[in-house]
Design a protein around this motif. Sequence first.
Motif, PDB file in Angstrom:
ATOM      1  N   LEU A  33      60.876 120.732  56.794  1.00  0.00           N
ATOM      2  CA  LEU A  33      60.590 121.290  55.477  1.00  0.00           C
ATOM      3  C   LEU A  33      59.082 121.419  55.284  1.00  0.00           C
ATOM      4  O   LEU A  33      58.328 120.530  55.664  1.00  0.00           O
ATOM      5  CB  LEU A  33      61.170 120.414  54.376  1.00  0.00           C
ATOM      6  CG  LEU A  33      62.683 120.212  54.384  1.00  0.00           C
ATOM      7  CD1 LEU A  33      63.090 119.249  53.268  1.00  0.00           C
ATOM      8  CD2 LEU A  33      63.410 121.542  54.233  1.00  0.00           C
ATOM      9  N   ALA A  79      63.233 124.230  50.719  1.00  0.00           N
ATOM     10  CA  ALA A  79      64.179 123.382  49.973  1.00  0.00           C
ATOM     11  C   ALA A  79      64.075 123.754  48.501  1.00  0.00           C
ATOM     12  O   ALA A  79      63.036 124.238  48.041  1.00  0.00           O
ATOM     13  CB  ALA A  79      63.867 121.906  50.167  1.00  0.00           C
ATOM     14  N   ASN A 121      68.848 122.487  51.130  1.00  0.00           N
ATOM     15  CA  ASN A 121      67.949 122.335  52.269  1.00  0.00           C
ATOM     16  C   ASN A 121      68.277 123.479  53.225  1.00  0.00           C
ATOM     17  O   ASN A 121      69.348 123.502  53.820  1.00  0.00           O
ATOM     18  CB  ASN A 121      68.179 120.969  52.933  1.00  0.00           C
ATOM     19  CG  ASN A 121      67.253 120.699  54.087  1.00  0.00           C
ATOM     20  OD1 ASN A 121      66.933 121.590  54.865  1.00  0.00           O
ATOM     21  ND2 ASN A 121      66.837 119.451  54.210  1.00  0.00           N
TER      22      ASN A 121
END
Length: 170
Positions: A33, A79, A121
């Motif tokens: 991420l 995300a 996610n």
Amino acid sequence: MKKALAALLPIAIMALFNSSCSFSLSGASTVGLKTISVEYFENTAPLVVNYLSQQFTESLKDRIRSTTSLSIVQGEATANMKGSITGYTIEPVSVQSTNSNTPPIAGAERLTITVNVTYTNTVDKKLSFTQSFSEHQDFTGEISSQEQKLITEINKQLTDDIFNRAFANW
């Protein structure tokens, strides 16, 4: 020279580990991420406190900002967190006895806040979830003099719960 290299080796290994992994000292895993979008949490509870939505949303952003290296962005991100405040209730949790001519009164009360969260996610879809989180604080006396402090403490508990669910898989 060998002693100097031996002393620097653990530091170099830790630096390499930290740069190759998105992992913080808090135990929060954000592998893969880079960015997160945290949308405004609208208050849809039957009892609405004017500042609760803004305060909760900012508390959640602060928790993410202070514990991860994720950049908080608006719009598209790796995300996303969104949701709403669905409950804000004040209920008695204990009763004080009174004389027989008057009804019983609350000895302590409980403020409960419930938040529904959807976390997406895009890197690892198995980590995505939709879940309701609820926390409370008990108090005695009038709510008006304690409400801000109670809300701040509940927001901290809620943001910890949400953060742990999203990034620590708790």
